[in-house]
Design a protein around this motif. Structure first.
Motif, PDB file in Angstrom:
ATOM      1  N   GLY A  91      42.559  43.518  32.401  1.00 58.75           N
ATOM      2  CA  GLY A  91      42.741  42.625  33.535  1.00 58.75           C
ATOM      3  C   GLY A  91      43.199  43.305  34.813  1.00 58.75           C
ATOM      4  N   ARG A  92      43.270  44.639  34.820  1.00 53.54           N
ATOM      5  CA  ARG A  92      43.787  45.347  35.985  1.00 53.54           C
ATOM      6  C   ARG A  92      42.829  46.446  36.432  1.00 53.54           C
ATOM      7  NH1 ARG A  92      49.439  47.686  34.588  1.00 53.54           N
ATOM      8  NH2 ARG A  92      49.314  48.263  36.789  1.00 53.54           N
ATOM      9  N   SER A  93      42.788  46.677  37.738  1.00 57.25           N
ATOM     10  CA  SER A  93      42.024  47.770  38.322  1.00 57.25           C
ATOM     11  C   SER A  93      42.977  48.827  38.855  1.00 57.25           C
ATOM     12  CB  SER A  93      41.144  47.265  39.476  1.00 57.25           C
ATOM     13  OG  SER A  93      40.243  46.272  39.039  1.00 57.25           O
ATOM     14  N   ASN A  94      42.440  49.983  39.188  1.00 57.04           N
ATOM     15  CA  ASN A  94      43.275  51.030  39.769  1.00 57.04           C
ATOM     16  C   ASN A  94      43.823  50.608  41.125  1.00 57.04           C
ATOM     17  OD1 ASN A  94      42.927  52.728  37.634  1.00 57.04           O
ATOM     18  ND2 ASN A  94      41.893  54.342  38.757  1.00 57.04           N
ATOM     19  N   CYS A  95      44.927  51.217  41.502  1.00 55.29           N
ATOM     20  CA  CYS A  95      45.509  51.000  42.820  1.00 55.29           C
ATOM     21  C   CYS A  95      44.470  51.302  43.897  1.00 55.29           C
ATOM     22  CB  CYS A  95      46.733  51.897  42.984  1.00 55.29           C
ATOM     23  SG  CYS A  95      47.479  51.826  44.622  1.00 55.29           S
ATOM     24  N   GLN A  96      44.368  50.423  44.885  1.00 59.38           N
ATOM     25  CA  GLN A  96      43.385  50.553  45.960  1.00 59.38           C
ATOM     26  C   GLN A  96      43.968  51.182  47.227  1.00 59.38           C
ATOM     27  OE1 GLN A  96      40.000  49.370  45.361  1.00 59.38           O
ATOM     28  NE2 GLN A  96      40.967  49.555  43.343  1.00 59.38           N
ATOM     29  N   PHE A  97      45.236  51.596  47.184  1.00 50.82           N
ATOM     30  CA  PHE A  97      45.894  52.229  48.334  1.00 50.82           C
ATOM     31  C   PHE A  97      45.840  51.344  49.578  1.00 50.82           C
ATOM     32  CE2 PHE A  97      45.717  55.575  45.400  1.00 50.82           C
ATOM     33  CZ  PHE A  97      46.543  56.606  45.813  1.00 50.82           C
ATOM     34  N   ARG A  98      46.115  50.062  49.371  1.00 51.53           N
ATOM     35  CA  ARG A  98      46.209  49.126  50.499  1.00 51.53           C
ATOM     36  C   ARG A  98      47.645  49.043  51.020  1.00 51.53           C
ATOM     37  NH1 ARG A  98      44.239  43.470  49.885  1.00 51.53           N
ATOM     38  NH2 ARG A  98      46.101  43.302  48.589  1.00 51.53           N
ATOM     39  N   ASN A  99      48.606  49.341  50.158  1.00 53.41           N
ATOM     40  CA  ASN A  99      50.040  49.233  50.464  1.00 53.41           C
ATOM     41  C   ASN A  99      50.396  47.830  50.944  1.00 53.41           C
ATOM     42  OD1 ASN A  99      52.644  50.238  50.513  1.00 53.41           O
ATOM     43  ND2 ASN A  99      52.507  50.934  52.630  1.00 53.41           N
ATOM     44  N   ARG A 100      49.838  46.831  50.260  1.00 50.98           N
ATOM     45  CA  ARG A 100      50.185  45.439  50.524  1.00 50.98           C
ATOM     46  C   ARG A 100      50.834  44.833  49.283  1.00 50.98           C
ATOM     47  NH1 ARG A 100      44.950  43.133  54.017  1.00 50.98           N
ATOM     48  NH2 ARG A 100      45.449  44.300  55.907  1.00 50.98           N
ATOM     49  N   CYS A 101      51.558  45.656  48.570  1.00 48.22           N
ATOM     50  CA  CYS A 101      52.035  45.315  47.233  1.00 48.22           C
ATOM     51  C   CYS A 101      52.935  44.089  47.212  1.00 48.22           C
ATOM     52  CB  CYS A 101      52.758  46.509  46.632  1.00 48.22           C
ATOM     53  SG  CYS A 101      51.865  48.072  46.820  1.00 48.22           S
ATOM     54  N   VAL A 102      53.831  43.973  48.195  1.00 48.70           N
ATOM     55  CA  VAL A 102      54.819  42.896  48.168  1.00 48.70           C
ATOM     56  C   VAL A 102      54.163  41.521  48.277  1.00 48.70           C
ATOM     57  CG1 VAL A 102      55.243  42.799  50.658  1.00 48.70           C
ATOM     58  CG2 VAL A 102      57.088  42.218  49.069  1.00 48.70           C
ATOM     59  N   ARG A 103      52.917  41.465  48.670  1.00 50.10           N
ATOM     60  CA  ARG A 103      52.221  40.176  48.800  1.00 50.10           C
ATOM     61  C   ARG A 103      51.696  39.664  47.455  1.00 50.10           C
ATOM     62  NH1 ARG A 103      48.374  41.255  54.029  1.00 50.10           N
ATOM     63  NH2 ARG A 103      49.706  42.719  55.155  1.00 50.10           N
TER      64      ARG A 103
END
Length: 570
Positions: A224-236
């Motif tokens: 159910g998970r993909s790799n980190c996309q390096f958006r740095n919008r994690c807190v959302r």
């Protein structure tokens, strides 16, 4: 008014988990995967993965005031706004301070979110193991009490947790920062590599590495998970599941078993003690919407409502046997509150590297592991224990000062160019366990559900303040040794709570005379109640603590499941 009558829910569960955050999600997963019918309670609203992340794709121009804070938000969330992660993109995750008040004998910044997933949606995701140096520290220097476990007891559970959540990072072979089951590390940028090089050249007791962070990288599959996309919008909230949260990982795993019943808007306020059996029989809950009181029965109870939340529930759980709170024979319940010191370090400007940049928005920084008081050579005369640094380097952008430029083509061209490089680092320092750093319940000031509010009486002492001074000095020294310019140190007041690493209040220990919990996280005198969130911590170390909460929870949940099956088959 709250209804005084209590309705007994007809279903009897094998286990009840109070809380759905970092530890609660893990308790739910492990208990359900062991076949236990488990009720999972959260006091807040339901948050479904992906569909309930309203700001996950928004840009500044999509928000009112272009993403700046407005006075109304600040007024309703004065305490929450002290957190660096709160803003227009994330304010919906944080409590309204006016609706959820507390009291301060001494200043404490209690940063909270009441919703399914808890702070697992908002955490900074830095994930480091504690070592035997940390588990033995209290015994060796005489502060607090001895942990009832050592690194070997929890190491296999660190393995299990890291492999499931996905921790990106680099193993270093340091005895005081044990290696882990880490996936592909993120890259340091050119300025961070320069600092890494200069530290190696100028110091023989410190090094710099990329942070160990709970983001999925590499080729390992996580359902159910993909790799980190390096958006740095994690807190959302991450729609890709790139970082670990209960919502994307542990709660779906529990749900897949068919053994979980998740109930939100359910405020657990008391664990009920059966005087005849000498065990807990269940949990009393207030429905946050209807105000109905409901009693849920179960064979096992897991307290995972966060350090202050769980301690408050235990303190409210009074009976003839435990007039001062469930399991509180030692008198230590509510005491020994710790948090990490912060807001000390340094920053600098970096000349050169103008032809270099970086790709993406890396949701991570560098880490400088502890180098104080590791041995005789690194012993510091002014304080015990130690600290580590977290930091990053980056280039400024169009937000830099442009007052001297004229409008027109030159302005537009200039705004498209990256600005100069800057670098900064701040320390996280260990807080000693002081008995009189405590919380108490205030029955004169009730919340809107008629429950007592919390009084905080917690402060940092000389040891922590001396450590903070050294954090600043050494950060300045390292940046200057690297040849960076305009180095500026800082050592602002660090109020307990603001690091969001509060822990203690129901500590583990060898004896019910000096602690609340045993080596399996069971209440000494009520063995079917387990506590595995931050309240169980006996000392704080200086590493971010969430990985340890998860490992302790996984270990305790499997112990509870084994005990349950043994008793059932007896």
């Amino acid at each position: 008014m709250i209804k005084e009558e209590i309705t007994e829910y007809p279903t009897v569960y094998d286990a009840i988990v109070i809380g759905t955050g970092i530890s609660g999600g893990w308790a739910a997963k492990e208990l359900c995967e062991n076949g236990l019918k488990t009720l999972v309670l959260d006091r807040g609203r339901l948050v479904k993965h992906i569909e309930d992340y309203p700001t996950m794709h928004l840009d500044p121009w999509d928000l009112k005031h272009r993403g700046t804070k407005n006075p109304e938000d600040v007024e309703n969330q004065k305490k929450q706004n002290k957190s660096y992660i709160l803003g227009p993109y994330s304010k919906h995750w944080f409590v309204n301070d006016l609706k959820h008040p507390y009291n301060e004998v001494k200043p404490f910044d209690w940063i909270r979110g009441y919703h399914v997933g808890g702070r697992s949606l908002m955490w900074a995701r830095q994930s480091y193991r504690l070592s035997d140096m940390d588990f033995e520290a209290n015994k060796k220097d005489g502060h607090g009490i001895d942990w009832p476990i050592r690194y070997k007891d929890i190491a296999p559970w660190y393995d299990r947790v890291e492999e499931f959540i996905g921790v990106s990072g680099q193993n270093l072979g340091l005895p005081h920062l044990p290696d882990g089951k880490l996936s592909e590390p993120m890259d340091l940028n050119c300025v961070e590599l320069e600092l890494q090089k200069k530290l190696k050249e100028n110091f023989d007791d410190r090094l710099l590495t990329i942070g160990r962070t709970a983001h999925k990288t590499g080729n390992t599959m996580h359902e159910g998970r993909s790799n980190c996309q390096f958006r740095n919008r994690c807190v959302r909230g991450c729609p890709f599941g790139g970082y670990f949260s209960s919502n994307s990982s542990t709660l779906p795993a529990a749900e897949r078993t068919g053994n979980m019943h998740l109930r939100h808007n359910s405020i657990a306020y008391e664990i009920v003690y059966d005087e005849k059996k000498g065990l807990a029989s269940g949990v009393n809950v207030i429905d946050a919407e209807t105000r109905e009181k409901i009693f849920f029965k179960a064979s096992i109870i897991f307290g995972c409502a966060s350090t202050i939340g769980t301690a408050s529930i235990l303190m409210q759980s009074k009976s003839e046997r435990f007039p001062n709170g469930l399991g509180n024979d030692s008198g230590e319940l509510g005491h020994n509150i710790m948090d990490h010191t912060s807001k000390s370090g340094a920053s600098a400007e970096v000349e050169g590297f103008e032809n270099l940049y970086y790709k993406g928005r890396r949701p991570n920084g560098f880490y400088i592991p502890r180098f104080r008081n590791l041995n005789t050579k690194t012993k510091h005369k002014d304080f015990l224990r130690g600290y580590g640094y977290q930091g990053s380097a980056s280039r400024t952008n169009w937000k830099r000062n442009i007052g001297e430029l004229n409008y027109g083509k030159d302005l537009k061209d200039e705004l498209m160019k990256p600005g100069h490089w800057r670098i900064g680092m701040g320390g996280f320092g260990e807080c000693l366990p002081y008995h009189d750093n405590k919380i108490t319940l205030n029955y004169d000031k009730l919340d809107e559900w008629g429950l007592p509010t919390v009084d905080f009486n917690v402060t940092f002492r000389e040891n922590e303040l001396k450590m903070k001074e050294d954090m600043e000095r050494q950060a300045i020294a390292m940046l200057k040794a690297a040849g960076f310019k305009n180095v500026v140190g800082f050592n602002a007041k660090s109020t307990p709570g603001i690091a969001i690493h509060e822990m203690g209040a129901a500590r583990m220990g060898h004896s019910p005379k000096t602690s609340v919990l045993n080596k399996h996280n069971q209440i000494h005198t009520v063995p079917n109640v387990y506590v595995t969130d931050g309240s169980c911590m006996t000392s704080s170390a200086c590493q971010n603590p969430s990985l340890t909460y998860m490992a302790l929870t996984a270990r305790a949940a499997n112990h509870a499941a084994a005990e349950f099956k043994k008793n059932k088959n007896a």
